[in-house]
Design a protein around this motif. Structure first.
Motif, PDB file in Angstrom:
ATOM      1  N   ILE A   1      11.858  10.103  -6.169  1.00 62.48           N
ATOM      2  CA  ILE A   1      11.346  11.055  -5.275  1.00 62.48           C
ATOM      3  C   ILE A   1      10.602  10.041  -3.961  1.00 62.48           C
ATOM      4  CG2 ILE A   1       9.855  12.814  -4.841  1.00 62.48           C
ATOM      5  CD1 ILE A   1      10.228  13.942  -7.538  1.00 62.48           C
ATOM      6  N   LEU A   2      10.994  10.416  -2.995  1.00 61.22           N
ATOM      7  CA  LEU A   2      10.298   9.860  -1.740  1.00 61.22           C
ATOM      8  C   LEU A   2       9.441  10.992  -1.222  1.00 61.22           C
ATOM      9  CD1 LEU A   2      10.126   7.549   0.352  1.00 61.22           C
ATOM     10  CD2 LEU A   2      12.085   8.482   1.576  1.00 61.22           C
ATOM     11  N   MET A   3       8.149  10.486  -1.037  1.00 61.45           N
ATOM     12  CA  MET A   3       7.238  11.363  -0.206  1.00 61.45           C
ATOM     13  C   MET A   3       6.607  10.680   0.835  1.00 61.45           C
ATOM     14  SD  MET A   3       3.863  12.833  -2.204  1.00 61.45           S
ATOM     15  CE  MET A   3       2.485  12.360  -1.295  1.00 61.45           C
ATOM     16  N   VAL A   4       6.319  11.388   1.944  1.00 64.99           N
ATOM     17  CA  VAL A   4       5.698  10.917   3.003  1.00 64.99           C
ATOM     18  C   VAL A   4       4.478  11.745   3.299  1.00 64.99           C
ATOM     19  CG1 VAL A   4       5.700  10.502   5.589  1.00 64.99           C
ATOM     20  CG2 VAL A   4       7.888  10.365   4.118  1.00 64.99           C
ATOM     21  N   SER A   5       3.281  11.095   3.319  1.00 62.82           N
ATOM     22  CA  SER A   5       1.933  11.627   3.406  1.00 62.82           C
ATOM     23  C   SER A   5       1.170  10.804   4.209  1.00 62.82           C
ATOM     24  CB  SER A   5       1.526  11.855   1.859  1.00 62.82           C
ATOM     25  OG  SER A   5       0.145  12.428   2.118  1.00 62.82           O
ATOM     26  N   HIS A   6       0.340  11.558   5.209  1.00 64.59           N
ATOM     27  CA  HIS A   6      -0.836  10.901   5.862  1.00 64.59           C
ATOM     28  C   HIS A   6      -2.032  11.102   4.914  1.00 64.59           C
ATOM     29  CE1 HIS A   6       1.144  10.446   9.569  1.00 64.59           C
ATOM     30  NE2 HIS A   6       1.888  11.547   9.232  1.00 64.59           N
ATOM     31  N   ASP A   7      -2.055  11.508   3.762  1.00 64.87           N
ATOM     32  CA  ASP A   7      -3.212  11.643   3.008  1.00 64.87           C
ATOM     33  C   ASP A   7      -3.195  10.524   1.957  1.00 64.87           C
ATOM     34  OD1 ASP A   7      -5.225  12.033   0.967  1.00 64.87           O
ATOM     35  OD2 ASP A   7      -4.885  14.306   1.034  1.00 64.87           O
ATOM     36  N   VAL A   8      -3.682   9.300   2.047  1.00 64.40           N
ATOM     37  CA  VAL A   8      -3.659   8.194   1.416  1.00 64.40           C
ATOM     38  C   VAL A   8      -3.943   8.528  -0.041  1.00 64.40           C
ATOM     39  CG1 VAL A   8      -4.025   5.847   1.142  1.00 64.40           C
ATOM     40  CG2 VAL A   8      -3.532   6.679   3.319  1.00 64.40           C
ATOM     41  N   ASN A   9      -5.211   9.047  -0.107  1.00 67.69           N
ATOM     42  CA  ASN A   9      -5.749   9.327  -1.530  1.00 67.69           C
ATOM     43  C   ASN A   9      -4.601  10.222  -2.401  1.00 67.69           C
ATOM     44  OD1 ASN A   9      -8.123   7.900  -0.870  1.00 67.69           O
ATOM     45  ND2 ASN A   9      -9.053   9.487   0.055  1.00 67.69           N
ATOM     46  N   LEU A  10      -4.246  11.285  -2.042  1.00 65.00           N
ATOM     47  CA  LEU A  10      -3.316  12.137  -2.638  1.00 65.00           C
ATOM     48  C   LEU A  10      -2.013  11.311  -2.900  1.00 65.00           C
ATOM     49  CD1 LEU A  10      -2.472  15.003  -3.488  1.00 65.00           C
ATOM     50  CD2 LEU A  10      -1.185  15.170  -1.323  1.00 65.00           C
ATOM     51  N   ALA A  11      -1.613  10.304  -2.345  1.00 63.17           N
ATOM     52  CA  ALA A  11      -0.510   9.594  -2.434  1.00 63.17           C
ATOM     53  C   ALA A  11      -0.745   8.304  -3.593  1.00 63.17           C
ATOM     54  CB  ALA A  11       0.134   8.690  -1.129  1.00 63.17           C
ATOM     55  N   ALA A  15       1.760   8.190  -6.610  1.00 57.11           N
ATOM     56  CA  ALA A  15       2.850   7.463  -6.423  1.00 57.11           C
ATOM     57  C   ALA A  15       2.787   6.209  -7.189  1.00 57.11           C
ATOM     58  CB  ALA A  15       2.725   7.040  -4.856  1.00 57.11           C
ATOM     59  N   ASP A  16       4.019   5.767  -7.465  1.00 57.02           N
ATOM     60  CA  ASP A  16       3.825   4.278  -8.449  1.00 57.02           C
ATOM     61  C   ASP A  16       3.877   3.170  -7.467  1.00 57.02           C
ATOM     62  OD1 ASP A  16       4.365   5.549 -10.910  1.00 57.02           O
ATOM     63  OD2 ASP A  16       6.518   5.665 -10.363  1.00 57.02           O
ATOM     64  N   GLN A  17       4.479   3.382  -6.335  1.00 58.02           N
ATOM     65  CA  GLN A  17       4.613   2.354  -5.135  1.00 58.02           C
ATOM     66  C   GLN A  17       4.126   3.114  -4.081  1.00 58.02           C
ATOM     67  OE1 GLN A  17       5.847  -0.940  -5.466  1.00 58.02           O
ATOM     68  NE2 GLN A  17       5.300  -0.460  -7.530  1.00 58.02           N
ATOM     69  N   LEU A  18       3.248   2.356  -2.935  1.00 54.85           N
ATOM     70  CA  LEU A  18       2.892   2.919  -1.834  1.00 54.85           C
ATOM     71  C   LEU A  18       3.459   1.910  -0.679  1.00 54.85           C
ATOM     72  CD1 LEU A  18      -0.851   3.580  -2.108  1.00 54.85           C
ATOM     73  CD2 LEU A  18       0.994   5.360  -2.252  1.00 54.85           C
ATOM     74  N   PHE A  19       3.770   2.436   0.560  1.00 56.23           N
ATOM     75  CA  PHE A  19       3.772   1.482   1.573  1.00 56.23           C
ATOM     76  C   PHE A  19       3.067   2.010   2.917  1.00 56.23           C
ATOM     77  CE2 PHE A  19       7.789   1.250  -0.776  1.00 56.23           C
ATOM     78  CZ  PHE A  19       7.915  -0.160  -1.068  1.00 56.23           C
ATOM     79  N   LEU A  20       2.097   1.318   3.376  1.00 53.58           N
ATOM     80  CA  LEU A  20       1.340   1.429   4.345  1.00 53.58           C
ATOM     81  C   LEU A  20       2.046   1.106   5.763  1.00 53.58           C
ATOM     82  CD1 LEU A  20      -2.093   0.434   2.888  1.00 53.58           C
ATOM     83  CD2 LEU A  20      -1.187   2.819   2.778  1.00 53.58           C
ATOM     84  N   MET A  21       1.885   1.803   6.619  1.00 46.61           N
ATOM     85  CA  MET A  21       2.725   1.888   8.037  1.00 46.61           C
ATOM     86  C   MET A  21       1.601   2.150   9.274  1.00 46.61           C
ATOM     87  SD  MET A  21       6.179   3.711   7.437  1.00 46.61           S
ATOM     88  CE  MET A  21       7.048   3.080   8.828  1.00 46.61           C
ATOM     89  N   LYS A  22       1.819   1.069  10.227  1.00 53.26           N
ATOM     90  CA  LYS A  22       1.175   1.038  11.261  1.00 53.26           C
ATOM     91  C   LYS A  22       1.936   0.847  12.393  1.00 53.26           C
ATOM     92  CE  LYS A  22      -3.008  -0.568  13.748  1.00 53.26           C
ATOM     93  NZ  LYS A  22      -4.232  -1.165  13.641  1.00 53.26           N
ATOM     94  N   GLU A  23       2.060   1.857  13.492  1.00 52.21           N
ATOM     95  CA  GLU A  23       3.104   1.825  14.650  1.00 52.21           C
ATOM     96  C   GLU A  23       4.393   1.435  14.283  1.00 52.21           C
ATOM     97  OE1 GLU A  23       1.150  -1.414  16.976  1.00 52.21           O
ATOM     98  OE2 GLU A  23      -0.672   0.018  17.428  1.00 52.21           O
ATOM     99  N   GLY A  24       4.823   2.301  13.349  1.00 52.35           N
ATOM    100  CA  GLY A  24       6.236   2.333  12.892  1.00 52.35           C
ATOM    101  C   GLY A  24       6.580   1.222  11.961  1.00 52.35           C
ATOM    102  N   ARG A  25       5.697   0.231  11.603  1.00 55.86           N
ATOM    103  CA  ARG A  25       6.155  -1.029  10.724  1.00 55.86           C
ATOM    104  C   ARG A  25       5.406  -1.128   9.572  1.00 55.86           C
ATOM    105  NH1 ARG A  25       8.411  -4.992  14.277  1.00 55.86           N
ATOM    106  NH2 ARG A  25       8.064  -4.333  16.506  1.00 55.86           N
ATOM    107  N   ILE A  26       5.908  -1.382   8.406  1.00 59.18           N
ATOM    108  CA  ILE A  26       5.339  -1.481   7.167  1.00 59.18           C
ATOM    109  C   ILE A  26       4.133  -2.646   7.027  1.00 59.18           C
ATOM    110  CG2 ILE A  26       5.465  -2.130   4.649  1.00 59.18           C
ATOM    111  CD1 ILE A  26       8.383  -0.473   4.710  1.00 59.18           C
ATOM    112  N   VAL A  27       2.848  -2.381   6.893  1.00 54.95           N
ATOM    113  CA  VAL A  27       2.083  -3.512   6.935  1.00 54.95           C
ATOM    114  C   VAL A  27       1.563  -3.876   5.367  1.00 54.95           C
ATOM    115  CG1 VAL A  27       1.257  -3.046   9.166  1.00 54.95           C
ATOM    116  CG2 VAL A  27       0.154  -2.023   7.155  1.00 54.95           C
TER     117      VAL A  27
END
Length: 75
Positions: A1-11, A15-27
């Motif tokens: 399952i792919l989930m997109v969320s702005h709530d990092v604590n919920l994610a 989630a087993d894996q997280l990807f944090l993004m800034k200005e459209g790029r994975i950081v």
């Protein structure tokens, strides 16, 4: 399952894996424990952050800190 969320604590709780993004790029990416570290989230959000552990889920939890509080914590 792919989930997109702005709530990092919920994610972090689900989630087993997280990807944090800034200005459209994975950081940063990886497990919540390796991704949600102080240096990464402070740089990502551009403000002082607190990274601790959610007492119920034992997952990382982030919170922004007021600037005055951060200054008080410096040695």
């Amino acid at each position: 399952i792919l989930m997109v969320s702005h709530d990092v604590n919920l994610a972090a709780m689900y989630a087993d894996q997280l990807f944090l993004m800034k200005e459209g790029r994975i950081v940063a990416g990886g497990t919540p424990e390796t991704t949600l570290i102080l240096e990464t989230v402070s740089a990502l959000y551009g403000c002082p952050m607190l990274v601790d552990t959610n007492p119920c889920t034992r997952t990382p939890r982030i919170s922004p800190l007021p600037m005055a509080f951060e200054k008080d914590r410096r040695p």
